[in-house]
Design a protein around this motif. Structure first.
Motif, PDB file in Angstrom:
ATOM      1  N   LYS A 104      14.487 -53.221  65.479  1.00  6.30           N
ATOM      2  CA  LYS A 104      13.238 -52.855  66.140  1.00  6.30           C
ATOM      3  C   LYS A 104      13.500 -51.830  67.249  1.00  6.30           C
ATOM      4  N   ILE A 105      14.559 -52.037  68.017  1.00  6.88           N
ATOM      5  CA  ILE A 105      14.905 -51.078  69.074  1.00  6.88           C
ATOM      6  C   ILE A 105      15.196 -49.711  68.458  1.00  6.88           C
ATOM      7  N   ALA A 106      15.930 -49.700  67.351  1.00  3.24           N
ATOM      8  CA  ALA A 106      16.239 -48.432  66.672  1.00  3.24           C
ATOM      9  C   ALA A 106      14.977 -47.773  66.128  1.00  3.24           C
ATOM     10  N   LYS A 107      14.024 -48.571  65.664  1.00  2.00           N
ATOM     11  CA  LYS A 107      12.754 -48.029  65.175  1.00  2.00           C
ATOM     12  C   LYS A 107      11.957 -47.399  66.315  1.00  2.00           C
ATOM     13  N   ALA A 142      13.106 -46.090  68.916  1.00  2.00           N
ATOM     14  CA  ALA A 142      13.764 -44.834  69.302  1.00  2.00           C
ATOM     15  C   ALA A 142      13.172 -43.637  68.579  1.00  2.00           C
ATOM     16  N   ASP A 143      12.601 -43.891  67.408  1.00  2.00           N
ATOM     17  CA  ASP A 143      11.847 -42.874  66.672  1.00  2.00           C
ATOM     18  C   ASP A 143      12.693 -41.659  66.307  1.00  2.00           C
ATOM     19  N   ASN A 144      13.933 -41.934  65.890  1.00  2.00           N
ATOM     20  CA  ASN A 144      14.805 -40.873  65.392  1.00  2.00           C
ATOM     21  C   ASN A 144      15.370 -41.349  64.051  1.00  2.00           C
ATOM     22  N   PRO A 145      14.857 -40.835  62.933  1.00  6.08           N
ATOM     23  CA  PRO A 145      15.273 -41.317  61.613  1.00  6.08           C
ATOM     24  C   PRO A 145      16.779 -41.250  61.379  1.00  6.08           C
ATOM     25  N   MET A 146      17.447 -40.211  61.907  1.00  9.72           N
ATOM     26  CA  MET A 146      18.885 -40.093  61.696  1.00  9.72           C
ATOM     27  C   MET A 146      19.643 -41.189  62.441  1.00  9.72           C
ATOM     28  N   VAL A 147      19.254 -41.429  63.695  1.00 13.89           N
ATOM     29  CA  VAL A 147      19.895 -42.506  64.453  1.00 13.89           C
ATOM     30  C   VAL A 147      19.679 -43.832  63.752  1.00 13.89           C
ATOM     31  N   TYR A 148      18.456 -44.074  63.295  1.00 15.07           N
ATOM     32  CA  TYR A 148      18.141 -45.342  62.628  1.00 15.07           C
ATOM     33  C   TYR A 148      18.965 -45.516  61.352  1.00 15.07           C
ATOM     34  N   SER A 149      19.007 -44.474  60.530  1.00 14.24           N
ATOM     35  CA  SER A 149      19.714 -44.572  59.249  1.00 14.24           C
ATOM     36  C   SER A 149      21.212 -44.784  59.435  1.00 14.24           C
ATOM     37  N   VAL A 150      21.819 -43.984  60.309  1.00  8.99           N
ATOM     38  CA  VAL A 150      23.268 -44.094  60.521  1.00  8.99           C
ATOM     39  C   VAL A 150      23.597 -45.425  61.192  1.00  8.99           C
ATOM     40  N   GLU A 179      24.046 -47.384  69.259  1.00  3.63           N
ATOM     41  CA  GLU A 179      23.175 -48.399  69.870  1.00  3.63           C
ATOM     42  C   GLU A 179      22.773 -47.987  71.286  1.00  3.63           C
ATOM     43  N   ARG A 180      23.712 -47.418  72.039  1.00  6.58           N
ATOM     44  CA  ARG A 180      23.393 -46.962  73.397  1.00  6.58           C
ATOM     45  C   ARG A 180      22.336 -45.855  73.362  1.00  6.58           C
ATOM     46  N   GLU A 181      22.514 -44.904  72.444  1.00  9.51           N
ATOM     47  CA  GLU A 181      21.542 -43.818  72.332  1.00  9.51           C
ATOM     48  C   GLU A 181      20.179 -44.354  71.907  1.00  9.51           C
ATOM     49  N   ALA A 182      20.174 -45.320  70.985  1.00 11.70           N
ATOM     50  CA  ALA A 182      18.907 -45.916  70.552  1.00 11.70           C
ATOM     51  C   ALA A 182      18.206 -46.612  71.714  1.00 11.70           C
ATOM     52  N   ALA A 183      18.964 -47.294  72.554  1.00 12.75           N
ATOM     53  CA  ALA A 183      18.383 -47.986  73.705  1.00 12.75           C
ATOM     54  C   ALA A 183      17.762 -46.990  74.682  1.00 12.75           C
ATOM     55  N   ILE A 184      18.448 -45.873  74.920  1.00 11.55           N
ATOM     56  CA  ILE A 184      17.927 -44.842  75.824  1.00 11.55           C
ATOM     57  C   ILE A 184      16.624 -44.259  75.273  1.00 11.55           C
ATOM     58  N   LEU A 185      16.626 -43.901  73.995  1.00 11.72           N
ATOM     59  CA  LEU A 185      15.437 -43.324  73.376  1.00 11.72           C
ATOM     60  C   LEU A 185      14.288 -44.331  73.347  1.00 11.72           C
ATOM     61  N   ALA A 186      14.614 -45.602  73.070  1.00 11.54           N
ATOM     62  CA  ALA A 186      13.579 -46.634  73.022  1.00 11.54           C
ATOM     63  C   ALA A 186      12.932 -46.815  74.392  1.00 11.54           C
ATOM     64  N   ALA A 187      13.739 -46.748  75.459  1.00 11.14           N
ATOM     65  CA  ALA A 187      13.199 -46.887  76.815  1.00 11.14           C
ATOM     66  C   ALA A 187      12.232 -45.747  77.139  1.00 11.14           C
ATOM     67  N   ARG A 188      12.454 -44.590  76.547  1.00 10.26           N
ATOM     68  CA  ARG A 188      11.571 -43.446  76.792  1.00 10.26           C
ATOM     69  C   ARG A 188      10.276 -43.534  75.985  1.00 10.26           C
ATOM     70  N   LYS A 189      10.333 -44.224  74.834  1.00  9.53           N
ATOM     71  CA  LYS A 189       9.219 -44.142  73.901  1.00  9.53           C
ATOM     72  C   LYS A 189       8.496 -45.468  73.658  1.00  9.53           C
ATOM     73  N   CYS A 190       8.912 -46.525  74.311  1.00  9.58           N
ATOM     74  CA  CYS A 190       8.338 -47.846  74.061  1.00  9.58           C
ATOM     75  C   CYS A 190       6.850 -47.888  74.424  1.00  9.58           C
ATOM     76  N   THR A 191       6.025 -48.291  73.479  1.00  7.61           N
ATOM     77  CA  THR A 191       4.579 -48.420  73.698  1.00  7.61           C
ATOM     78  C   THR A 191       4.246 -49.882  74.004  1.00  7.61           C
ATOM     79  N   PRO A 192       3.034 -50.165  74.496  1.00  4.55           N
ATOM     80  CA  PRO A 192       2.639 -51.568  74.717  1.00  4.55           C
ATOM     81  C   PRO A 192       2.753 -52.419  73.456  1.00  4.55           C
ATOM     82  N   LEU A 193       2.422 -51.842  72.310  1.00  2.00           N
ATOM     83  CA  LEU A 193       2.555 -52.579  71.052  1.00  2.00           C
ATOM     84  C   LEU A 193       4.023 -52.876  70.757  1.00  2.00           C
TER      85      LEU A 193
END
Length: 235
Positions: free
Chosen positions: A152-155, A157-165, A107-121
Motif C-alpha cells: 500500500k505504501i508503494a502504491k 508513492a505513485d511511481n509504477p517503476m518503484v512499485y514494480s521493482v 522502500e526508503r524512496e517509496a516511504a518518502i514519495l508516499a509522505a508527499r502524496k498521501c491523501t485522506p483516503l
C-alpha cells in the motif's frame, strides 16, 4: 492494433508492437493476444518469428500462454520484473544481503514519495491495515498484512517503476528465505518491535513528514535484515 513491420528487425518489431500496445492501453492485463497466424499475417512475418517473440515475453513474465487457449497478457503486470530480476541476481552471484540492501533503498524512496502524496483516503486505508495487524494473532495472517502494508505504501508513492521493482525485490527475498515475515512475527518481542515501527512509519507518511518517514523505514529495514541473518544462521 498491429501493423506491418518494415524497417526493424523482425524480432524487435514484434516485441515493440506488443509492448507499445500495453503502454497505450490497447492491451490490458488479462487480455488475449490475436492468434499467432493472425499476428504473422498482419505484421508480414513468419509464425515462428511471432512464436519466438511471444516466448521471450513469456520468459519476462509479460505474456502467459494457455495450452489450447492462446496467449494472454499477464494478469499482474506489477510483478512482471520478478523473473528477470531473479535471473540477473543469480547471474551476478547475488547474496541475500545484497538483495535486501537493494530492497531497503527502494522502500526508503517509496516511504518518502508516499509522505508527499498521501491523501485522506490513503491515510484511512493505511490505518485499516494497521488495525487488522494489531488485532491479528495468527503469524501467517500477520505476515500477509505486513506485506499488504508495504504494498500500500508503494502504491501511494505513485511511481509504477518503484512499485514494480520493489515487488520483484520483495518476492525475490521471500524466494531466497521463505517465511521471513512469519519468523519475525513468532519471535518474542520482535512482533511488538515491528508493530511500533509500522505505527511510527504510517504516522510520518500521513503527516507528510518525509524525513521521519525515511528514518522509520530505514530502521524497519535494518530490523528485517537482522532477523533474516538470524534465520540464515539457524538454517
Amino acid at each position: 492494433m498491429f501493423k506491418e513491420i518494415r524497417d526493424e528487425r523482425t524480432f524487435n518489431g514484434i516485441l515493440n508492437q506488443i509492448i507499445e500496445n500495453i503502454q497505450n492501453g490497447s492491451l490490458k492485463a488479462g487480455d488475449a493476444l490475436p492468434a499467432e497466424r493472425t499476428m504473422a499475417e498482419i505484421m508480414g512475418v513468419s509464425r515462428p518469428a511471432v512464436r519466438e517473440a511471444l516466448r521471450a515475453l513469456e520468459l519476462l513474465g509479460i505474456v502467459k500462454p494457455v495450452p489450447g487457449g492462446g496467449n494472454y497478457i499477464t494478469e499482474d503486470l506489477d510483478t512482471w520484473l520478478i523473473e528477470p530480476l531473479s535471473i540477473l541476481f543469480k547471474l551476478n552471484n547475488g547474496y541475500l544481503r545484497q538483495n535486501q540492501q537493494f530492497r531497503a533503498a527502494l522502500e526508503r524512496e517509496a516511504a518518502i514519495l508516499a509522505a508527499r502524496k498521501c491523501t485522506p483516503l490513503d491515510a484511512a486505508e493505511l490505518w485499516v491495515i494497521l488495525a487488522r495487524l494489531d488485532a491479528a494473532e495468527d503469524e501467517k495472517v500477520r505476515g500477509e498484512l505486513d506485506r499488504e502494508l508495504h504494498k500500500k505504501i508503494a502504491k501511494i508513492a505513485d511511481n509504477p517503476m518503484v512499485y514494480s521493482v520493489l515487488a520483484a525485490a520483495d518476492q525475490l527475498t521471500e524466494n531466497i528465505v521463505s517465511g521471513t515475515r512469519d519468523y519475525i512475527m513468532k519471535k518474542n518481542n520482535s512482533a511488538r518491535e515491528v508493530d511500533d515501527q509500522h505505527h511510527r512509519l504510517v504516522n510520518a507518511i500521513i503527516n507528510g513528514d518525509t524525513e521521519q518517514a525515511e528514518r522509520c523505514m530505514s530502521e524497519h529495514m535494518d530490523t528485517i535484515e537482522r532477523y533474516m541473518e538470524e534465520m540464515q544462521k539457524k538454517s
